[in-house]
Design an enzyme around this catalytic site. Sequence first.
Site, short mmCIF file in Angstrom:
data_model
loop_
_atom_site.label_atom_id
_atom_site.label_comp_id
_atom_site.label_asym_id
_atom_site.label_seq_id
_atom_site.Cartn_x
_atom_site.Cartn_y
_atom_site.Cartn_z
N GLU A 196 57.54 5.43 -104.43
CA GLU A 196 58.52 5.52 -105.53
C GLU A 196 59.49 6.65 -105.27
OE1 GLU A 196 56.58 4.03 -109.48
OE2 GLU A 196 55.91 6.03 -109.01
N GLU A 279 53.37 -2.88 -106.02
CA GLU A 279 52.56 -2.65 -107.21
C GLU A 279 53.07 -3.56 -108.31
OE1 GLU A 279 52.19 1.44 -108.54
OE2 GLU A 279 52.16 2.14 -106.48
C1 GAL Z 1 53.38 3.55 -110.10
C2 GAL Z 1 52.99 4.62 -109.09
C3 GAL Z 1 51.48 4.77 -109.11
C4 GAL Z 1 51.01 4.98 -110.52
C5 GAL Z 1 51.54 3.89 -111.42
C6 GAL Z 1 51.15 4.01 -112.86
O1 GAL Z 1 54.69 3.28 -110.17
O2 GAL Z 1 53.42 4.26 -107.81
O3 GAL Z 1 51.11 5.82 -108.29
O4 GAL Z 1 51.46 6.21 -110.96
O5 GAL Z 1 52.92 3.88 -111.38
O6 GAL Z 1 49.78 3.97 -112.99
#
Ligand code: GAL
Length: 956
Positions: A196, A279
């Site tokens: 990110e 993700e």
């Molecule tokens: C994502 C991030 C993860 C975690 C998630 C929320 O965007 O890459 O590391 O923080 O959000 O649980």
Amino acid sequence: MKRRLKAERRGWFNRVAALALVGAWAAGPQATAAPAPSHEVTFDSHSFLIDGKRVYLWSGEFHPFRLPSPALWSDVLQKMKAAGFNTVSIYFSWGYHSPREGVYDFTGIRDIDRMLDAARDAGMYVIARPSPYINAEVDSGGLPLWLTTKKLNNRSADPEYLRYADEWLTQVDRIIARHQLVDGGGTVIGYQVENEYYLNGEDNRTYMEHLKQKARADGIQVPLLGNHDGAYVEGKGAMEVSGWDFYPQGFDCSNPSVWKPAPDMARSRKEGEPLFTAEFQGGAFDPWGGPGYAKCAELINDSFANVFYKSNIAAGATGQNFYMLYGGTSWGWQAIPQNYTSYDYGAAITEARQFEGKYYEDKRIGYFVTTTAPLLRTDPMPSAWLDDRGLIDIARVNPETGTQFHLIRHADSTSTAQSSARFSVTVDGQAITLPQKAGTTLAINGRQAKMIVVGYPFGAQHLRYATSEVMTAATIGGRDFLVLYGDRGTAGEASFRVPANAQARVVRGAVHSEIKDGQLSLDYTHDGLAEVVVTGGERPLVVLLADRQATERIWRTETAAGPVLMVGSHLLRTATVTGKTLALVGDSDTDKDAIVFGPGATAVTWNGASIPVTPSGAEDGALAVTLPTPAPVALPALKDWQARDGAPEIAPGFDDHAWRVADLTTSNSITNPLSHPVLLADDYGFHTGNTWYRGHFSGAGADVPRGVRLRVLSGATGGAFSAWLNGHFLGSVQRGDDGTFPFPQGWIEKGDNVVSVLTVNMGHEEDYQSRNENRTGRGIAYASALGASDHAISWRIQGHAGGEAAMDPVRGPYNEGGLFGEREGWHLKPGALPQGKPVTLPASEQAPGVTWYRTHVALSLPKDQDTSLGVEFRDPPGRHYRALLFVNGWQMGQYVSDIGPQHSFPIPNGVLLPQGDNTIDIAVWKTEEGPGGLGEVSLVNYGSYKSSMGTPSSRR
Ligand code: GAL
């Protein structure tokens, strides 16, 4: 802050690519412990390809640092594999492996080789994410604790930062590199660079380019993936495959029935790359005082998976990673200040390793995407006509096979309307309206999406269409199987091309079948499990018609001799065929009946022991088997508690001469203003948990304080601090940073006076926006003497014993803080608690302070059974305390009675010994005056199955 940014950054668009490339497909690596030959990992606009075969990456996120029992990593991986997942995405947390500058540890619970071997052995591909910054709701976003005192710019091209980041990457890449699929060492197929990262200046691009080159220099040969949601898609530092990051529901679990619209992933497509979510929301995290993870599981439930994950398929996604698939535990002091110990995440596999309802939806979709070859290479096609305007069809077609995939759902994906429709599609060149049977319709419930497949060749068969959904197709022992499913009580129909001499026989259930003009038509009501066997063609066809509930107990696994299907059992982990024996490995519950379809087997073993087999005698080749059932589990009560004072620091006479004098005049913290001298705990090497301060002043002379004003930074709302003068309680502050404590007349002595302050570091901030926020101060940020000069009080400080230099080599840098009992290592020494006195719970203490409680519990849980236990706190109302829970020395939970919401703390086997003596220590910090102290504490059983996992008795 982060949440708002996340919403804003959704607006990124990319155009739809439609490149025609041909290829086969692959369901996942073959589970094998032997080194494999080298392979090729490539990609095109449609999908990733392994050795030229297309593969749908059905992936789940798992963090080994959140499950400190390596023996259980295989459990989670096998449970994922059993639900059709062929890939696991893994963050590696820098801070977990580096207790102090220059020291790296990959042994024991931190053994990445073992983790990657376990993934290979479970038949899972791996996406490795060592970042260096991971976010992940873990302390400092994964940056090491010792970095909290360095003056540098995180996540940038600052040479000082790069020097450290490279040091970590050199260490971790060396391990990842030897597990790559490409050279046969393992099953790593992708490597994510940073996480990110949205900053886009020249320095930022230089940083990203540096990380890419570093990965390549370290021998990483697999594709470099992003999770930057529209950033680093092109130009300097761009990734090879972008990787999208979507949390469409956000993170507030308190209104779980409120839905936001499903995003259209097709907008994120980039030509030349497969559409891949690095993700996609698989649950949500929950803050201190939040609604609890049951609500997060409801927010991201099976309906969410059904609508959102299938919408991604309809948009052309051929790689989906769900964050989290198994969340686990932010044990020790790994949590960020905002979150409590559990990182269950409402994920498909719960923290206690049980199945949440979504697991089965993931399985239904997972089997479909990983075994339906034509889905891997599709283009958009015109939608079907629907007779209900509230519904839409998002359609794709495979140009080679002509297979159509129609996703039918409400146009407003949040709609709760119960709809039913008829729709027109072209089947074998003719437009027909479905369902064909008069008086029936396709039922679409509120928040439901159905994937209708038309024109699907599988094995030696051809499905013309089905109004039931396809779960999976397999060729087993010379027969073709197709599993179709729908909601219980709804109508379904399916039509196949068959030869003229075909015959259909209903083996179980109520199905109407008709063969006419080279077509077999089946119509039925979904109800449990029905089965039809069709003979006369090149190979027999077995159609299994299941309702949604029945699919929960349908399992598919692969063997070297081909696939196996099983109907029954709680879980099927693996299968192997040796001669005529089919060796099944799995977990069984109290329902002992199952049916197995295996390649040519006549004998079956379950977890190594022969089980009774009855051949069905029908053309389907089924074997009815009887599984062993688990023994009942009786949990002992936790009794015979001992307790003792755990805060001698409160007493004026306590000897603190060996404590560090607070004498620093500068700090690299980003927190201002600072007192002088600096009192921030990190600057003195105390990075975790509780830190004590003792401020001495003289009661004689002109410069005598009349009180003290303190600003204490614990981080977020879960923190607290308490203060005493000469052993008298001054007060506690919860949910705030500031406290002013006047010294009552008569408490001040003529000679030495001592203010004792107990603080807690609830974790360091993440650094999501690259502003060095991990360097936000913790502990006393400001101390001022009321009515006296600030020099009137001289402070000493004591946190974690030995600071950075003496982190627990077994449990790692986050296990302990600086309570007296922790410094003395009470939790690490089984046996009687030094100077412990018998006590019964609930305790009845009066004074605020710290009391250390201990009990022992001998367990002899049934063997060959996987029982998942935890420790639960129950309090009479009105108790105000904070507790640290240690099980056999492992700090597995922080409980705050008046903030919550967590009361139940899963303890993984290996930390808890299911057939052994266990020591449970609870350090209770009572924050208020009045009756209270530790409430009732008991063991809880989250689930127990007869299992190959048995009960690992070794910790490592
Ligand atoms: C994502 C991030 C993860 C975690 C998630 C929320 O965007 O890459 O590391 O923080 O959000 O649980």
